[in-house]
Design a protein around this motif. Sequence first.
Motif, PDB file in Angstrom:
ATOM      1  N   MET A   1       0.845  -1.198   0.000  1.00  0.00           N
ATOM      2  CA  MET A   1       0.000   0.000   0.000  1.00  0.00           C
ATOM      3  C   MET A   1       0.881   1.248   0.000  1.00  0.00           C
ATOM      4  O   MET A   1       1.956   1.271   0.595  1.00  0.00           O
ATOM      5  N   LEU A   2       0.399   2.295  -0.637  1.00  0.00           N
ATOM      6  CA  LEU A   2       1.126   3.542  -0.710  1.00  0.00           C
ATOM      7  C   LEU A   2       1.441   4.063   0.691  1.00  0.00           C
ATOM      8  O   LEU A   2       0.565   4.125   1.556  1.00  0.00           O
ATOM      9  N   GLY A   3       2.723   4.391   0.913  1.00  0.00           N
ATOM     10  CA  GLY A   3       3.121   4.939   2.203  1.00  0.00           C
ATOM     11  C   GLY A   3       3.619   3.919   3.202  1.00  0.00           C
ATOM     12  O   GLY A   3       4.119   4.287   4.268  1.00  0.00           O
ATOM     13  N   PHE A   4       3.501   2.641   2.868  1.00  0.00           N
ATOM     14  CA  PHE A   4       3.882   1.583   3.804  1.00  0.00           C
ATOM     15  C   PHE A   4       5.020   0.733   3.239  1.00  0.00           C
ATOM     16  O   PHE A   4       5.151   0.566   2.029  1.00  0.00           O
ATOM     17  N   GLY A   5       5.811   0.147   4.160  1.00  0.00           N
ATOM     18  CA  GLY A   5       6.838  -0.802   3.766  1.00  0.00           C
ATOM     19  C   GLY A   5       7.786  -0.242   2.730  1.00  0.00           C
ATOM     20  O   GLY A   5       8.382   0.818   2.905  1.00  0.00           O
ATOM     21  N   PHE A   6       7.914  -0.967   1.603  1.00  0.00           N
ATOM     22  CA  PHE A   6       8.828  -0.551   0.546  1.00  0.00           C
ATOM     23  C   PHE A   6       8.089   0.054  -0.644  1.00  0.00           C
ATOM     24  O   PHE A   6       8.647   0.160  -1.739  1.00  0.00           O
ATOM     25  N   SER A   7       6.837   0.457  -0.416  1.00  0.00           N
ATOM     26  CA  SER A   7       6.096   1.186  -1.445  1.00  0.00           C
ATOM     27  C   SER A   7       6.569   2.638  -1.457  1.00  0.00           C
ATOM     28  O   SER A   7       7.272   3.087  -0.548  1.00  0.00           O
ATOM     29  N   ASP A   8       6.163   3.386  -2.465  1.00  0.00           N
ATOM     30  CA  ASP A   8       6.483   4.818  -2.512  1.00  0.00           C
ATOM     31  C   ASP A   8       5.853   5.516  -1.304  1.00  0.00           C
ATOM     32  O   ASP A   8       4.785   5.110  -0.812  1.00  0.00           O
ATOM     33  N   LYS A   9       6.509   6.576  -0.853  1.00  0.00           N
ATOM     34  CA  LYS A   9       6.032   7.325   0.313  1.00  0.00           C
ATOM     35  C   LYS A   9       6.084   8.826   0.012  1.00  0.00           C
ATOM     36  O   LYS A   9       6.918   9.551   0.564  1.00  0.00           O
ATOM     37  N   PRO A  10       5.221   9.283  -0.873  1.00  0.00           N
ATOM     38  CA  PRO A  10       5.258  10.712  -1.236  1.00  0.00           C
ATOM     39  C   PRO A  10       4.966  11.604  -0.030  1.00  0.00           C
ATOM     40  O   PRO A  10       4.109  11.294   0.794  1.00  0.00           O
ATOM     41  N   LYS A  11       5.713  12.708   0.060  1.00  0.00           N
ATOM     42  CA  LYS A  11       5.505  13.677   1.130  1.00  0.00           C
ATOM     43  C   LYS A  11       4.436  14.684   0.684  1.00  0.00           C
ATOM     44  O   LYS A  11       4.176  14.873  -0.490  1.00  0.00           O
ATOM     45  N   VAL A  12       3.826  15.339   1.638  1.00  0.00           N
ATOM     46  CA  VAL A  12       2.774  16.322   1.376  1.00  0.00           C
ATOM     47  C   VAL A  12       1.731  15.711   0.439  1.00  0.00           C
ATOM     48  O   VAL A  12       1.424  16.235  -0.641  1.00  0.00           O
ATOM     49  N   HIS A  13       1.215  14.587   0.853  1.00  0.00           N
ATOM     50  CA  HIS A  13       0.252  13.847   0.034  1.00  0.00           C
ATOM     51  C   HIS A  13      -0.999  13.567   0.861  1.00  0.00           C
ATOM     52  O   HIS A  13      -0.910  13.306   2.060  1.00  0.00           O
ATOM     53  N   ASN A  14      -2.143  13.628   0.220  1.00  0.00           N
ATOM     54  CA  ASN A  14      -3.404  13.348   0.899  1.00  0.00           C
ATOM     55  C   ASN A  14      -3.699  11.849   0.809  1.00  0.00           C
ATOM     56  O   ASN A  14      -4.324  11.382  -0.143  1.00  0.00           O
ATOM     57  N   TYR A  15      -3.234  11.106   1.795  1.00  0.00           N
ATOM     58  CA  TYR A  15      -3.460   9.659   1.822  1.00  0.00           C
ATOM     59  C   TYR A  15      -4.904   9.378   2.248  1.00  0.00           C
ATOM     60  O   TYR A  15      -5.349   9.849   3.299  1.00  0.00           O
ATOM     61  N   THR A  16      -5.615   8.603   1.446  1.00  0.00           N
ATOM     62  CA  THR A  16      -6.999   8.271   1.791  1.00  0.00           C
ATOM     63  C   THR A  16      -7.267   6.786   1.571  1.00  0.00           C
ATOM     64  O   THR A  16      -6.594   6.129   0.767  1.00  0.00           O
ATOM     65  N   VAL A  17      -8.267   6.300   2.265  1.00  0.00           N
ATOM     66  CA  VAL A  17      -8.722   4.921   2.076  1.00  0.00           C
ATOM     67  C   VAL A  17      -9.209   4.741   0.645  1.00  0.00           C
ATOM     68  O   VAL A  17      -8.987   3.690   0.029  1.00  0.00           O
ATOM     69  N   PHE A  18      -9.846   5.759   0.106  1.00  0.00           N
ATOM     70  CA  PHE A  18     -10.374   5.680  -1.253  1.00  0.00           C
ATOM     71  C   PHE A  18      -9.250   5.504  -2.274  1.00  0.00           C
ATOM     72  O   PHE A  18      -9.366   4.710  -3.213  1.00  0.00           O
ATOM     73  N   GLU A  19      -8.154   6.238  -2.086  1.00  0.00           N
ATOM     74  CA  GLU A  19      -7.033   6.107  -3.003  1.00  0.00           C
ATOM     75  C   GLU A  19      -6.395   4.722  -2.894  1.00  0.00           C
ATOM     76  O   GLU A  19      -6.043   4.112  -3.909  1.00  0.00           O
ATOM     77  N   GLN A  20      -6.253   4.225  -1.664  1.00  0.00           N
ATOM     78  CA  GLN A  20      -5.685   2.882  -1.485  1.00  0.00           C
ATOM     79  C   GLN A  20      -6.556   1.843  -2.185  1.00  0.00           C
ATOM     80  O   GLN A  20      -6.046   0.907  -2.819  1.00  0.00           O
ATOM     81  N   ALA A  21      -7.882   2.005  -2.094  1.00  0.00           N
ATOM     82  CA  ALA A  21      -8.793   1.077  -2.778  1.00  0.00           C
ATOM     83  C   ALA A  21      -8.640   1.191  -4.290  1.00  0.00           C
ATOM     84  O   ALA A  21      -8.673   0.186  -5.013  1.00  0.00           O
ATOM     85  N   ASP A  22      -8.449   2.416  -4.789  1.00  0.00           N
ATOM     86  CA  ASP A  22      -8.224   2.628  -6.220  1.00  0.00           C
ATOM     87  C   ASP A  22      -6.972   1.882  -6.688  1.00  0.00           C
ATOM     88  O   ASP A  22      -6.976   1.221  -7.736  1.00  0.00           O
ATOM     89  N   ILE A  23      -5.893   2.011  -5.918  1.00  0.00           N
ATOM     90  CA  ILE A  23      -4.620   1.399  -6.290  1.00  0.00           C
ATOM     91  C   ILE A  23      -4.736  -0.119  -6.331  1.00  0.00           C
ATOM     92  O   ILE A  23      -4.273  -0.770  -7.272  1.00  0.00           O
ATOM     93  N   ILE A  24      -5.356  -0.694  -5.298  1.00  0.00           N
ATOM     94  CA  ILE A  24      -5.497  -2.154  -5.231  1.00  0.00           C
ATOM     95  C   ILE A  24      -6.373  -2.659  -6.370  1.00  0.00           C
ATOM     96  O   ILE A  24      -6.063  -3.668  -7.019  1.00  0.00           O
ATOM     97  N   THR A  25      -7.459  -1.957  -6.632  1.00  0.00           N
ATOM     98  CA  THR A  25      -8.351  -2.363  -7.719  1.00  0.00           C
ATOM     99  C   THR A  25      -7.640  -2.286  -9.062  1.00  0.00           C
ATOM    100  O   THR A  25      -7.763  -3.181  -9.909  1.00  0.00           O
ATOM    101  N   TYR A  26      -6.874  -1.213  -9.259  1.00  0.00           N
ATOM    102  CA  TYR A  26      -6.119  -1.057 -10.512  1.00  0.00           C
ATOM    103  C   TYR A  26      -5.093  -2.178 -10.670  1.00  0.00           C
ATOM    104  O   TYR A  26      -4.915  -2.722 -11.770  1.00  0.00           O
ATOM    105  N   LEU A  27      -4.414  -2.528  -9.573  1.00  0.00           N
ATOM    106  CA  LEU A  27      -3.419  -3.604  -9.629  1.00  0.00           C
ATOM    107  C   LEU A  27      -4.076  -4.923 -10.025  1.00  0.00           C
ATOM    108  O   LEU A  27      -3.556  -5.655 -10.886  1.00  0.00           O
ATOM    109  N   LEU A  28      -5.213  -5.232  -9.426  1.00  0.00           N
ATOM    110  CA  LEU A  28      -5.905  -6.476  -9.754  1.00  0.00           C
ATOM    111  C   LEU A  28      -6.291  -6.517 -11.229  1.00  0.00           C
ATOM    112  O   LEU A  28      -6.116  -7.535 -11.905  1.00  0.00           O
ATOM    113  N   LYS A  29      -6.792  -5.403 -11.726  1.00  0.00           N
ATOM    114  CA  LYS A  29      -7.199  -5.345 -13.130  1.00  0.00           C
ATOM    115  C   LYS A  29      -5.996  -5.477 -14.056  1.00  0.00           C
ATOM    116  O   LYS A  29      -6.067  -6.149 -15.093  1.00  0.00           O
TER     117      LYS A  29
END
Length: 234
Positions: free
Chosen positions: A1-29
Motif C-alpha cells: 500500500m502507498l506509504g507503507f513498507g517498501f512502497s512509494d512514500k510521497p511527502k505532502v500527500h493526501n493519503y486516503t482509504v479511497f485512493e488505497q482502494a483505487d490502487i489495489i483495484t487497478y493492480l488487480l485489473k
Amino acid sequence: MLGFGFSDKPKVHNYTVFEQADIITYLLKSLSINKVNILAHDLGDTIAQEILARFEDGEKDRILLQSVTLLNGGILPETNFPKIIQKLLLNKYLSPVLMRLTNYVIFKQSFSDVFGENTKPSEEELADFWSANIWNDGYLVTADLLQYINQRHANRDRWVHVLQNTTVPLHLIYGPSDPINGPETFLKRFRKLVPNCSVDVLNTSISHYPHWEDPKNVSKHFKNFIKPILLSNK
C-alpha cells in the motif's frame, strides 16, 4: 500500500482509504484478476470495506468479490481505541515534531504493546519492521497515513452498513487480547451489528496481529471458510 513498507512514500500527500482502494483495484485489473477472496487486517479491513461498498454499488468495472475475511482492525470506529501516540500524531501542531523524534526504542515499545504477552516479535523481527517503517523517510508520512482513523469516523455509515447489508460471505478471525479493539467493546457490538458474519475467536493470548502471532490457526480458519466458496464457484 502507498506509504507503507517498501512502497512509494510521497511527502505532502493526501493519503486516503479511497485512493488505497483505487490502487489495489487497478493492480488487480492490470494482472487480469477478476475474482477475489479478500483477507485483510487493520487499515486493510477499512480498504476492504470500501472495495466491498463499491461492489455492492454495482460499479461498472468492479472486481467480483467471492468473500471477505477480516482480522483485527478498526472495523467499527466507535469501538476502536487508537494508542496515545497515534492520537498525538493526529494533532497537526505536534505531529511534525513527534515524527522527527521517533526512534527505534520508542517504536519497539509502542509496536510490541499491541502483541500478546507470549507472541511478541523477536528483536530481529522488530528490526525488520523498523527498517520497513523508516525506508525512504517513511516516518515523515506517519501522521498523513494515520488520517485513516478520522476517515473511518467520517465514512462510518458507508463502511459499516455495507457489512450489514452485503450478500458477499463475510468472516472475522479475531485475536481477543487486542488492546485497540477489545472483546468487551468491539466483539460484542460487531456480533450484534453484523450477525450475518461468521466468527472465529483465537486463543486468549492472541492480540492485534493474529496473522503474525498465530499464523497456523489464522490460515486454518481462513481455508475452512473459503473452501466451500471456492468449490461452489468452480
